[in-house]
Enzyme design. Structure first.
Site, mmCIF file in Angstrom:
data_model
loop_
_atom_site.group_PDB
_atom_site.id
_atom_site.type_symbol
_atom_site.label_atom_id
_atom_site.label_comp_id
_atom_site.label_asym_id
_atom_site.label_seq_id
_atom_site.Cartn_x
_atom_site.Cartn_y
_atom_site.Cartn_z
ATOM 1 N N HIS A 1 36.756 -28.276 -52.755
ATOM 2 C CA HIS A 1 38.022 -28.520 -52.043
ATOM 3 C C HIS A 1 37.682 -28.549 -50.549
ATOM 4 C CE1 HIS A 1 42.602 -28.208 -52.522
ATOM 5 N NE2 HIS A 1 42.413 -28.397 -51.227
ATOM 6 N N TYR B 1 53.177 -35.599 -53.210
ATOM 7 C CA TYR B 1 54.182 -34.885 -52.423
ATOM 8 C C TYR B 1 55.344 -35.755 -51.980
ATOM 9 C CZ TYR B 1 50.783 -31.111 -52.061
ATOM 10 O OH TYR B 1 49.914 -30.099 -52.359
ATOM 11 N N ARG C 1 45.074 -22.471 -60.377
ATOM 12 C CA ARG C 1 44.036 -23.391 -59.911
ATOM 13 C C ARG C 1 43.540 -22.897 -58.562
ATOM 14 N NH1 ARG C 1 44.684 -28.738 -56.671
ATOM 15 N NH2 ARG C 1 42.491 -29.306 -56.573
ATOM 16 N N ASN D 1 47.650 -35.060 -57.280
ATOM 17 C CA ASN D 1 48.359 -34.297 -56.247
ATOM 18 C C ASN D 1 49.325 -35.244 -55.565
ATOM 19 O OD1 ASN D 1 46.557 -32.322 -56.898
ATOM 20 N ND2 ASN D 1 45.472 -32.321 -54.938
ATOM 21 N N GLU E 1 48.879 -30.544 -57.895
ATOM 22 C CA GLU E 1 49.559 -30.065 -56.685
ATOM 23 C C GLU E 1 50.868 -30.824 -56.528
ATOM 24 O OE1 GLU E 1 47.435 -30.277 -52.965
ATOM 25 O OE2 GLU E 1 45.607 -29.456 -53.876
ATOM 26 N N GLU F 1 40.891 -34.528 -54.161
ATOM 27 C CA GLU F 1 41.399 -35.563 -53.251
ATOM 28 C C GLU F 1 40.328 -36.258 -52.407
ATOM 29 O OE1 GLU F 1 44.446 -33.901 -50.760
ATOM 30 O OE2 GLU F 1 45.740 -33.401 -52.414
HETATM 31 O O1 IFM Z 1 47.102 -28.033 -48.343
HETATM 32 C C1 IFM Z 1 46.794 -29.273 -48.885
HETATM 33 C C2 IFM Z 1 45.721 -29.140 -49.945
HETATM 34 O O2 IFM Z 1 44.586 -28.544 -49.441
HETATM 35 C C3 IFM Z 1 45.344 -30.503 -50.472
HETATM 36 N N1 IFM Z 1 46.497 -31.244 -50.893
HETATM 37 C C4 IFM Z 1 47.633 -31.295 -50.003
HETATM 38 C C5 IFM Z 1 48.001 -29.906 -49.531
HETATM 39 C C6 IFM Z 1 49.219 -29.975 -48.588
HETATM 40 O O3 IFM Z 1 48.913 -30.768 -47.485
#
Ligand code: IFM
Length: 468
Positions: free
Chosen positions: A143, A316, A99, A314, A375, A188
């Site tokens: 992006h 985390y 991606r 995405n 992500e 995002e």
């Molecule tokens: O690096 C970023 C990415 O550009 C968008 N999502 C989160 C990642 C980590 O912060």
């Protein structure tokens, strides 16, 4: 918010992390896509090569005090000139999909002009190299790198930007659609709109509700209009879009904490989804969000809808949310990580169960047909010692998250693929280069790449030789 999940921790049935759990192999995920992700400004460098003009990030990084250590993506990983060897690395990693995003400013270097052949040619060569290596391209159109010439006329706060974005998306469909099957329209919205238009800590550095709500509404209109154009040109392509998602848990069962968590969840997880699937803006429980209504014109709520083939998520970390009477508008605060929890170099708590909860949450929407984790990954202070990066913390992170994805998938979650963020260490926006997310280490002085232990682990996992 994630229902019935008040600081679940060890009490959660199915929580993984113990050593005596059954091994899960890639084949146990069935028909699944394994990949890694990047974005243009974070890796390409070559910021003014071959007719490329400034994006809002090229100009933002020049502003004093905006980026740690005054770093920028002007050179980054120099991927623009090194993509051939980077594709060879992807092949070494056995990636099935990659991606990446297209820099709008390489395609159109002025408003309403002919497309820049050199920019088009670059992406065509990258795509061809991927296909030759047997790697499926997943192409993100946006992006975060809006052309500065559009920011000069109001950027996303100006409705005219919608038609410029449609022209750009159409050009991408025409020029790349013969070989790309998967497109992602935005990356995002919540993150680039809140950081860039409300808080001013990302490009273009604007602040305030007026900017934020106008830009949010225009971005969602642009998303649907562009997606429609792309589907018209490419009826067989898979058209998706990506949102950020952060699982939110109430700090206590009190009414005020759970209501605060619902508000957090609305802004972070559903505000940029629900209007698109025809449910309207979810403003009922969060009065300040009603300010967006001022920007809605007759017919907009029809135009904002699009039936995406897939949604990218995405994700985390998670947040624990408590009511706060002192914070205006939102009336919540996020709790600090508890001392006994593990965290990444950006102090993001490592909480794998969040990805399970999110997959269950989004899979419950009948309008969502398919989900990719576009992500997921972790930044650590990796060190290259004697030619090796022994990043076992990242391997643990990946394993624990993959186990949670498998658990959700076994229970019917509509997840079809996983992309590690990121292929390479890269420019982490306002954080600069100190936050290393890559499966591949990059020396930013020499551009020497080195596959980290996590990269070898991921390769072996994809090849079916190891498990999570
Ligand atoms: O690096 C970023 C990415 O550009 C968008 N999502 C989160 C990642 C980590 O912060």
């Amino acid at each position: 918010m994630i229902e019935n999940s008040i600081i679940p921790d060890a009490a959660r049935a199915g929580a993984t992390n113990s050593d005596d759990v059954a091994p899960i192999f890639a084949r146990d995920f069935g028909d699944f896509t394994w990949g890694a992700a990047t974005s243009a400004y974070q890796i390409e460098g070559a910021h003014n090569a071959d007719g490329k003009v400034d994006s809002i990030w090229d100009t933002f990084v020049r502003r004093r005090g905006k980026i740690k250590s005054r770093e920028s993506g002007a050179v980054a990983c120099d991927h623009y000139r090194r993509f051939d060897s980077d594709v060879a690395l992807m092949r070494d990693l056995s990636l099935q999909a990659y991606r990446f995003s297209i820099a709008w400013t390489r395609i159109f270097n002025a408003p309403r002009t002919r497309a820049n052949d050199k920019g088009i040619d670059y992406y065509q060569r990258l795509i061809d190299a991927l296909l030759e290596a047997g790697i499926e391209p997943f192409v993100t159109l946006y992006h975060w790198d809006l052309p500065q010439y559009l920011e000069n006329t109001g950027g996303w706060t100006n409705r005219d930007t919608i038609s410029y974005f449609c022209d750009y998306a159409t050009e991408c469909a025409r020029r790349f659609g013969d070989r790309v099957r998967n497109f992602i329209v935005f990356n995002e919205p919540m993150i680039f709109l809140s950081l860039g238009y409300l808080l001013g800590i990302h490009a273009p550095g604007r602040r305030g509700f007026k900017n934020f709500f106008a830009a949010s509404h225009n971005v969602l209109l642009a998303q649907a209009e562009a997606a429609r154009e792309m589907r018209r040109h490419l009826p067989n392509a898979q058209i998706g879009t990506t949102i950020s998602a952060t699982a939110a848990y109430a700090a206590s069962a009190s009414t005020r904490d759970t209501a605060a968590t619902t508000r957090f969840d609305t802004l972070y997880n559903t505000f940029y989804l629900e209007p698109v699937i025809g449910r309207g803006y979810p403003t009922q429980n969060f009065p300040v969000l009603k300010k967006i209504e001022k920007y809605i014109q007759p017919g907009d709520m029809e135009k904002i809808k699009f039936d995406f083939d897939f949604w990218g998520l995405n994700t985390y970390t998670r947040k624990i949310v408590r009511y706060s009477r002192y914070l205006p508008y939102t009336h919540w605060r996020e709790l600090k990580n508890a001392p006994n929890t593990r965290a990444t170099a950006l102090n993001w708590e490592i909480y794998p169960e969040a990805i399970y909860d999110l997959l269950k949450k989004y899979s419950a929407y009948p309008e969502i047909k398919k989900i990719y984790i576009t992500e997921n990954g972790a930044a650590f202070h990796d060190e290259l010692v004697a030619g090796r990066v022994a990043d076992h913390n990242r391997i643990d992170y990946l394993k624990s998250h993959l186990r949670e994805i498998a658990r959700a998938r076994n229970e019917g979650a509509k997840v079809a693929g996983y992309f590690v963020w990121s292929l390479l260490d890269n420019f982490e926006w306002a954080e600069g280069y100190h936050a290393r997310f890559g499966l591949v280490h990059n020396n930013f002085l020499t551009q020497a790449r080195r596959i980290k232990d996590s990269g070898y682990w991921y390769r072996d996992f994809i090849r079916g030789k190891t498990h999570c």
